[in-house]
Design an enzyme around this catalytic site. Structure first.
Site, PDB file in Angstrom:
ATOM      1  N   ASP A  92       1.159  -4.448   1.035  1.00  0.00           N
ATOM      2  CA  ASP A  92       1.121  -3.889  -0.313  1.00  0.00           C
ATOM      3  C   ASP A  92       2.513  -3.375  -0.653  1.00  0.00           C
ATOM      4  O   ASP A  92       3.350  -3.179   0.235  1.00  0.00           O
ATOM      5  CB  ASP A  92       0.089  -2.762  -0.407  1.00  0.00           C
ATOM      6  CG  ASP A  92      -0.427  -2.539  -1.825  1.00  0.00           C
ATOM      7  OD1 ASP A  92       0.104  -3.163  -2.771  1.00  0.00           O
ATOM      8  OD2 ASP A  92      -1.357  -1.739  -1.995  1.00  0.00           O
ATOM      9  N   ASP A  93       2.751  -3.154  -1.933  1.00  0.00           N
ATOM     10  CA  ASP A  93       4.055  -2.647  -2.349  1.00  0.00           C
ATOM     11  C   ASP A  93       4.216  -1.175  -2.016  1.00  0.00           C
ATOM     12  O   ASP A  93       5.288  -0.735  -1.622  1.00  0.00           O
ATOM     13  CB  ASP A  93       4.295  -2.888  -3.848  1.00  0.00           C
ATOM     14  CG  ASP A  93       3.226  -2.294  -4.753  1.00  0.00           C
ATOM     15  OD1 ASP A  93       2.172  -1.823  -4.261  1.00  0.00           O
ATOM     16  OD2 ASP A  93       3.427  -2.305  -5.989  1.00  0.00           O
ATOM     17  N   ASP A  96       0.395   5.365  -2.156  1.00  0.00           N
ATOM     18  CA  ASP A  96       0.653   6.587  -2.926  1.00  0.00           C
ATOM     19  C   ASP A  96      -0.179   7.721  -2.344  1.00  0.00           C
ATOM     20  O   ASP A  96       0.237   8.401  -1.419  1.00  0.00           O
ATOM     21  CB  ASP A  96       0.334   6.321  -4.396  1.00  0.00           C
ATOM     22  CG  ASP A  96       0.746   7.446  -5.330  1.00  0.00           C
ATOM     23  OD1 ASP A  96       0.762   8.619  -4.907  1.00  0.00           O
ATOM     24  OD2 ASP A  96       1.026   7.170  -6.502  1.00  0.00           O
TER      25      ASP A  96
END
Length: 159
Positions: A92-93, A96
């Site tokens: 995933d980028d 969070d």
């Protein structure tokens, strides 16, 4: 996002490519992977770069929707994959708050989870990442940007 962004961290296409390659270097020493599961949509670009660098040809996606622009909401799984994830790499980028990551981890508990960027609240969810950013920073990915005039920092402070 866990709090209102106070900082913005713009990432260019070149920086994303460099950071995804750095992630590939870290992952290359961790074993041979069966394939990659990209977390769509944000993980698609870094997953492609990692797949190329590690010469992986099997690529699947998990599709989770959890953001509306800058507001995070409860994750909604739009597409899942079967299996435990053994031998697979999840890419995933960003992690969070870890909310989406926990959903993905539940689906593929034996996979190795890697992200390009990580915030403190989500760090425990991933196995490997490249760059940590503060929790109050909103990352502006290259696919969410266009060139335009930006006020000098000092002018923003005087507003």
């Amino acid at each position: 996002m866990s709090e209102t962004p106070r900082r913005y961290f713009p990432v260019s296409w070149d920086e994303m490519h460099r950071d995804a390659r750095a992630l590939s270097w870290r992952l290359a020493d961790k074993g041979r992977w069966t394939g990659i599961v990209a977390v769509a949509r944000g993980g698609l670009v870094p997953a492609q770069i990692v797949a190329r660098e590690l010469e992986l040809r099997l690529i699947d996606t998990i599709c989770v929707s959890s953001y509306d622009h800058q507001r995070q909401r409860m994750p909604e799984v739009l597409k899942s994959v079967s299996g435990t994830g053994a031998g697979w790499l999840i890419v995933d980028d960003l992690v969070d708050t870890g909310q989406t990551g926990r959903v993905v981890r539940e689906m593929l508990p034996e996979a190795h989870f890697a992200t390009v960027y990580a915030k403190p609240a989500g760090r425990p969810v991933v196995d490997t990442f490249v760059t940590e950013v503060s929790q109050d920073t909103w990352i502006l990915f290259p696919w969410d940007q266009q060139p335009q005039f930006v006020q000098p920092i000092i002018a923003l402070r005087n507003e």
